[in-house]
Design an enzyme around this catalytic site. Sequence first.
Site, PDB file in Angstrom:
ATOM      1  CE  LYS A  15      -3.843  26.506  -6.212  1.00 19.54           C
ATOM      2  NZ  LYS A  15      -2.779  27.103  -5.104  1.00 19.54           N
ATOM      3  CD  GLU A  26      -2.910   1.369   1.927  1.00 22.53           C
ATOM      4  OE1 GLU A  26      -3.546   0.258   2.277  1.00 22.53           O
ATOM      5  OE2 GLU A  26      -3.529   2.478   2.421  1.00 22.53           O
ATOM      6  CG  ASP A  84       9.500   9.690  -3.230  1.00 23.46           C
ATOM      7  OD1 ASP A  84       8.699   8.963  -3.855  1.00 23.46           O
ATOM      8  OD2 ASP A  84      10.275  10.450  -3.788  1.00 23.46           O
ATOM      9  CD  GLU A 123       2.190   8.301   4.507  1.00 18.14           C
ATOM     10  OE1 GLU A 123       2.901   9.203   4.115  1.00 18.14           O
ATOM     11  OE2 GLU A 123       1.286   7.927   4.056  1.00 18.14           O
ATOM     12  CG  ASP A 173      -1.193  14.152  -1.380  1.00 14.44           C
ATOM     13  OD1 ASP A 173      -1.613  14.790  -0.387  1.00 14.44           O
ATOM     14  OD2 ASP A 173      -0.198  13.285  -1.150  1.00 14.44           O
ATOM     15  CB  THR A 212      -8.829   5.632   3.629  1.00 15.77           C
ATOM     16  OG1 THR A 212      -9.192   6.990   3.012  1.00 15.77           O
ATOM     17  CG2 THR A 212      -8.589   4.451   2.963  1.00 15.77           C
ATOM     18  CE  LYS A 213      -7.100  11.766   9.778  1.00 19.60           C
ATOM     19  NZ  LYS A 213      -5.790  12.320  10.545  1.00 19.60           N
TER      20      LYS A 213
HETATM   21  C1  SAM Z   1      -4.021  12.408   0.741  1.00 14.58           C
HETATM   22  S1  SAM Z   1      -3.162  11.140   1.751  1.00 14.58           S
HETATM   23  C2  SAM Z   1      -4.142   9.837   1.949  1.00 14.58           C
HETATM   24  C3  SAM Z   1      -3.817   8.857   2.788  1.00 14.58           C
HETATM   25  C4  SAM Z   1      -4.563   7.811   3.069  1.00 14.58           C
HETATM   26  N1  SAM Z   1      -4.340   6.798   2.023  1.00 14.58           N
HETATM   27  C5  SAM Z   1      -5.762   7.872   3.170  1.00 14.58           C
HETATM   28  O1  SAM Z   1      -6.745   7.456   2.245  1.00 14.58           O
HETATM   29  O2  SAM Z   1      -6.541   8.292   4.337  1.00 14.58           O
HETATM   30  C6  SAM Z   1      -1.738  10.752   0.566  1.00 14.58           C
HETATM   31  C7  SAM Z   1      -0.688  10.432   1.671  1.00 14.58           C
HETATM   32  O3  SAM Z   1       0.198   9.721   0.416  1.00 14.58           O
HETATM   33  C8  SAM Z   1       1.711   9.956   0.941  1.00 14.58           C
HETATM   34  N2  SAM Z   1       2.455  10.171  -0.064  1.00 14.58           N
HETATM   35  C9  SAM Z   1       2.306  10.880  -1.222  1.00 14.58           C
HETATM   36  N3  SAM Z   1       3.522  10.643  -1.874  1.00 14.58           N
HETATM   37  C10 SAM Z   1       4.204   9.764  -1.423  1.00 14.58           C
HETATM   38  C11 SAM Z   1       5.335   9.023  -1.994  1.00 14.58           C
HETATM   39  N4  SAM Z   1       5.926   9.182  -3.056  1.00 14.58           N
HETATM   40  N5  SAM Z   1       5.904   7.932  -1.310  1.00 14.58           N
HETATM   41  C12 SAM Z   1       4.888   7.534  -0.142  1.00 14.58           C
HETATM   42  N6  SAM Z   1       4.050   8.146   0.276  1.00 14.58           N
HETATM   43  C13 SAM Z   1       3.414   9.265  -0.304  1.00 14.58           C
HETATM   44  C14 SAM Z   1       1.479  11.220   2.044  1.00 14.58           C
HETATM   45  O4  SAM Z   1       2.452  11.505   2.879  1.00 14.58           O
HETATM   46  C15 SAM Z   1       0.135  11.212   2.396  1.00 14.58           C
HETATM   47  O5  SAM Z   1       0.019  10.578   3.674  1.00 14.58           O
END
Ligand code: SAM
Length: 252
Positions: free
Chosen positions: A161, A82, A134, A107, A157, A231-232
């Site tokens: 924009k 995940e 990452d 994460e 995310d 999810t959150k």
């Molecule tokens: C909008 S949040 C959604 C979190 C969770 N999946 C949820 O639905 O509640 C997106 C998450 O992806 C992580 N994230 C973004 N780019 C990432 C990357 N390249 N590698 C690992 N994590 C990443 C961010 O730190 C963030 O916690």
Amino acid sequence: MTKTLILSHPDASTHAAEPARVSSHEQGRRPIRSFVLREGRLTAGQERAFRELWPRFGIDWQPGEVLDPQALFATARRITLEIGFGDGDSLAAMAAAAPERDFIGLEVHRPGVGHLLLALEQQGLTNVRVLRADAAALLETGLPSASLDRVQLFFPDPWPKKRHHKRRIVQPGFVAAVARVLRPGGTFHLATDWTPYADWMLAMLDGAPELFENSAGPGRFSARPAQRPITKFERRGQRLGHQVHDLIYRRR
Ligand SMILES: C[S@@+](CC[C@H](N)C(=O)[O-])C[C@H]1O[C@@H](n2cnc3c(N)ncnc32)[C@H](O)[C@@H]1O
């Protein structure tokens, strides 16, 4: 006997016993990142989790190393990765509901990692390992080809924009990198509450028919499968009245 977790790494002297730091994997060139690292404060519990639980659940991996996912778990089973698990509550719920499977959570956000470590301890879960890195770096070269059964990306995310669209994690290179680590017949499951991003995902994935087959049929979204907990971020999207889209693809 401890199994070897790292199949190869470029320089053994740089292999620290600390959680992998999020670092530029493209030497000399600043990569476009899909995240902004908000370090945030760790709670006392999360601090303890890194000290005491990381050795049990954490994966020490550095860019340049190749991880052996099967060696992370006691027996060879189907592994789900995940990407961007957030606070990890939904990942912990999925793992609790599927003890016959193994899960790797990835994460970058430290408080989220600490939160998941605490959940794993509290729920006594043994089928989850956690990696702080990452995704771009890990997927590029950090895993063997065809080593995973499922990759899931829930509510990444949306970078709404136009000038930020290049930061969206779902890009042609990312799609190819996910395809590389999935076994033939494996699953790539995505979900988002941002309709323009859902259309973007659909275009990218349907646009790679040599790699992926849309399980709902070309141009179509899937219903949320029962095994995906809310999810959150999904809950936040629902409060804002956003429609949620799931996309489920089969690796060819
Ligand atoms: C909008 S949040 C959604 C979190 C969770 N999946 C949820 O639905 O509640 C997106 C998450 O992806 C992580 N994230 C973004 N780019 C990432 C990357 N390249 N590698 C690992 N994590 C990443 C961010 O730190 C963030 O916690």
